[in-house]
Design a protein around this motif. Sequence first.
Motif, PDB file in Angstrom:
ATOM      1  N   GLY A  16      30.990  71.666  43.515  1.00  0.00           N
ATOM      2  CA  GLY A  16      32.256  71.845  44.215  1.00  0.00           C
ATOM      3  C   GLY A  16      32.087  72.119  45.691  1.00  0.00           C
ATOM      4  O   GLY A  16      31.326  71.437  46.382  1.00  0.00           O
ATOM      5  N   SER A 175      27.099  67.265  41.596  1.00  0.00           N
ATOM      6  CA  SER A 175      27.332  67.400  43.036  1.00  0.00           C
ATOM      7  C   SER A 175      28.715  66.865  43.400  1.00  0.00           C
ATOM      8  O   SER A 175      28.863  65.913  44.179  1.00  0.00           O
ATOM      9  N   HIS A 176      29.723  67.480  42.811  1.00  0.00           N
ATOM     10  CA  HIS A 176      31.101  67.037  43.042  1.00  0.00           C
ATOM     11  C   HIS A 176      32.032  68.150  42.579  1.00  0.00           C
ATOM     12  O   HIS A 176      31.578  69.191  42.101  1.00  0.00           O
ATOM     13  N   PHE A 177      33.356  67.921  42.743  1.00  0.00           N
ATOM     14  CA  PHE A 177      34.309  68.927  42.269  1.00  0.00           C
ATOM     15  C   PHE A 177      35.044  68.457  41.018  1.00  0.00           C
ATOM     16  O   PHE A 177      35.957  69.130  40.542  1.00  0.00           O
ATOM     17  N   SER A 267      25.971  64.616  49.776  1.00  0.00           N
ATOM     18  CA  SER A 267      26.970  64.800  48.724  1.00  0.00           C
ATOM     19  C   SER A 267      28.215  65.515  49.237  1.00  0.00           C
ATOM     20  O   SER A 267      29.315  65.280  48.750  1.00  0.00           O
ATOM     21  N   ASP A 270      30.487  63.009  50.766  1.00  0.00           N
ATOM     22  CA  ASP A 270      31.135  62.233  49.699  1.00  0.00           C
ATOM     23  C   ASP A 270      32.299  63.002  49.096  1.00  0.00           C
ATOM     24  O   ASP A 270      33.353  62.436  48.798  1.00  0.00           O
ATOM     25  N   ARG A 271      32.108  64.313  48.918  1.00  0.00           N
ATOM     26  CA  ARG A 271      33.172  65.135  48.336  1.00  0.00           C
ATOM     27  C   ARG A 271      34.387  65.211  49.256  1.00  0.00           C
ATOM     28  O   ARG A 271      35.529  65.140  48.804  1.00  0.00           O
ATOM     29  N   SER A 274      36.230  62.013  49.031  1.00  0.00           N
ATOM     30  CA  SER A 274      36.954  61.950  47.761  1.00  0.00           C
ATOM     31  C   SER A 274      38.230  62.776  47.794  1.00  0.00           C
ATOM     32  O   SER A 274      39.246  62.392  47.216  1.00  0.00           O
TER      33      SER A 274
END
Length: 310
Positions: A16, A175-177, A267, A270-271, A274
């Motif tokens: 996140g 590696s994202h939310f 990353s 990228d988040r 997004s």
Amino acid sequence: MPRLNLTAVTEFTFEGFSVFGWQHRLVLFAVFLVLYLLTLASNAIILTVTRLNRQLHTPMYFFLSVLSISETCYTVAIIPRMLSSLLSPQRAISIPHCATQLFYLAFGINNCFLLTAMGYDRYAAICNPLRYSVVMGKRTCLQLASGSRSIGLSTAIIQVSSVFSLPFCDANVISHFFCDIRPLMQLACADTTIKELVTLLISLCVLVLPVVLIVISYVLIVSTILKIPSARGRKKAFATCASHLTVVVVHYGCASVIYLKPKSHDSLKDRLISVTYMVITPLLNPVVYSLRNKEVKDALLRALGKNPLS
């Protein structure tokens, strides 16, 4: 060499926005919450206005209503979990819940083909006005909407099955939310080259094919509009397409940046990209149609008890 002593993953943890401090996360929570509530409210307004106003019971506004429902489901699948992870130190998600969240793809793909159907509707209205009511009858509209939903659901099933047929061992930090294809594949303890190529091919089909169809529609639309003798008539015809074209540019522009760009080692970047697509784009669609469309604005004013001519 085969990897030994690997532990099967039973749940994932979202990285996140943990790189930010508590105060920054609190600010992000407030901003995202406001945008989320505005998205829900604006889509609800679009649905209510188009439902209550008989003048808006046309194919164009039918597709707009379906798009509003799809956008709402799309945001509900992702944003509440993201908001929760901004405040809570517990950012774990089970594998079944992660697979369920990944079905947000069905709504995203559905939106792509709904925008294509709306482009075809504008083509029929401008290029074949005398046969418009026949070409875009109720049955045709339902078939186009059902076809978009079926394509979205079947593609999502293929993608989810492909990702979760992979083995996940040891590494479990996404590696994202939210659960997305690329971050999940990076955690797999198996070669994902073939599956990544299949994902890229599906992304190309889902994004490029609708764009090509929309471009063809607008080439025919523009050629027809340029033949209209009066400047006022040309302006009115262009105005009926302005909202749809604006939404198409925003939607496909953001989607292409996310799903067609090469692999990135940043990353966090990228988040943040997004977030733009997941949070802001669903809000822009109803706002653009509300602000740029005179019929919607007039219907909204009537619903508020005001005279549109004043």
